[in-house]
Design a protein around this motif. Structure first.
Motif, PDB file in Angstrom:
ATOM      1  N   SER A  64      20.117  -2.236-102.264  1.00  0.00           N
ATOM      2  CA  SER A  64      19.900  -2.729-100.897  1.00  0.00           C
ATOM      3  C   SER A  64      21.153  -3.390-100.339  1.00  0.00           C
ATOM      4  CB  SER A  64      18.714  -3.688-100.843  1.00  0.00           C
ATOM      5  OG  SER A  64      18.981  -4.834-101.609  1.00  0.00           O
ATOM      6  N   GLN A  67      23.536  -0.591 -99.384  1.00  0.00           N
ATOM      7  CA  GLN A  67      23.042   0.066 -98.174  1.00  0.00           C
ATOM      8  C   GLN A  67      23.314  -0.811 -96.949  1.00  0.00           C
ATOM      9  OE1 GLN A  67      18.853   0.805 -98.266  1.00  0.00           O
ATOM     10  NE2 GLN A  67      18.891   2.158 -96.493  1.00  0.00           N
ATOM     11  N   ALA A  68      23.070  -2.101 -97.068  1.00  0.00           N
ATOM     12  CA  ALA A  68      23.349  -3.016 -95.953  1.00  0.00           C
ATOM     13  C   ALA A  68      24.842  -3.060 -95.645  1.00  0.00           C
ATOM     14  CB  ALA A  68      22.834  -4.417 -96.287  1.00  0.00           C
ATOM     15  N   ARG A  70      27.027  -0.588 -96.140  1.00  0.00           N
ATOM     16  CA  ARG A  70      27.374   0.655 -95.431  1.00  0.00           C
ATOM     17  C   ARG A  70      26.943   0.595 -93.973  1.00  0.00           C
ATOM     18  NH1 ARG A  70      25.395   3.246-100.109  1.00  0.00           N
ATOM     19  NH2 ARG A  70      23.464   3.689 -99.009  1.00  0.00           N
ATOM     20  N   GLN A  71      25.742   0.080 -93.739  1.00  0.00           N
ATOM     21  CA  GLN A  71      25.238  -0.013 -92.371  1.00  0.00           C
ATOM     22  C   GLN A  71      26.094  -0.972 -91.550  1.00  0.00           C
ATOM     23  OE1 GLN A  71      21.146  -1.141 -92.188  1.00  0.00           O
ATOM     24  NE2 GLN A  71      21.012  -0.928 -89.965  1.00  0.00           N
ATOM     25  N   ARG A  74      29.338   0.732 -90.652  1.00  0.00           N
ATOM     26  CA  ARG A  74      29.143   1.678 -89.551  1.00  0.00           C
ATOM     27  C   ARG A  74      29.068   0.957 -88.217  1.00  0.00           C
ATOM     28  NH1 ARG A  74      24.556   4.526 -92.744  1.00  0.00           N
ATOM     29  NH2 ARG A  74      25.757   5.886 -94.090  1.00  0.00           N
ATOM     30  N   GLU A  75      28.269  -0.110 -88.157  1.00  0.00           N
ATOM     31  CA  GLU A  75      28.134  -0.875 -86.912  1.00  0.00           C
ATOM     32  C   GLU A  75      29.470  -1.473 -86.491  1.00  0.00           C
ATOM     33  OE1 GLU A  75      25.587  -1.702 -84.686  1.00  0.00           O
ATOM     34  OE2 GLU A  75      24.624   0.026 -85.616  1.00  0.00           O
TER      35      GLU A  75
END
Length: 141
Positions: A64, A67-68, A70-71, A74-75
């Motif tokens: 998690s 994943q956070a 990577r997100q 991206r943002e």
């Protein structure tokens, strides 16, 4: 209270610590012992089940988190691209306005320098003003 200091023992310990080859061999020995050690064999069955639960929770938590991350990357990159595009747009607008203002100021300078050149002497301006008043008086008469 004042005990005897064993200088021979201190000297031998210092010599042992200053010998680099001996220190390297000792560190390697400790490293191999740590690598060979399996803590699962030492744990009780209840502790092993707890350890498995902790390992599972750790794995899900790490997934998690990645994943956070990577997100968030991206943002961040999306916002950075937006900022760059807005910056270029603003710089373009600012340069356009700057050129317009420079043209306007150049025009104003030309106008005012022509008027100042037309009024070369203060006496000439008085003569023109007095001739206008004389003409205005003659017309009324």
């Amino acid at each position: 209270m004042t005990g005897q200091v064993n200088w021979d023992k201190i000297r031998s310990e210092i010599n042992r610590l200053t010998d680099v080859d001996q220190l390297k061999s000792e560190v390697q020995r400790i490293g191999t012992e740590i690598r060979k050690f399996d803590f699962h064999t030492v744990l009780s069955p209840a502790a092993q089940t707890k350890m498995k639960k902790f390992e599972k929770r750790y794995a899900t938590l790490m997934r998690s988190i990645s994943q956070a991350q990577r997100q968030m990357d991206r943002e961040f990159n999306r916002i950075l691209r937006q900022i760059k595009t807005h910056r270029t747009d603003i710089e373009k607008t600012v340069s356009q306005q700057k050129t317009k203002l420079e043209k306007a100021s150049l025009g104003l300078r030309k106008r005012f320098t022509k008027k100042a050149a037309g009024k070369a002497t203060p006496g000439a301006a008085r003569k023109r003003a007095s001739s206008k008043t004389v003409k205005a008086v003659r017309k009324k008469a």
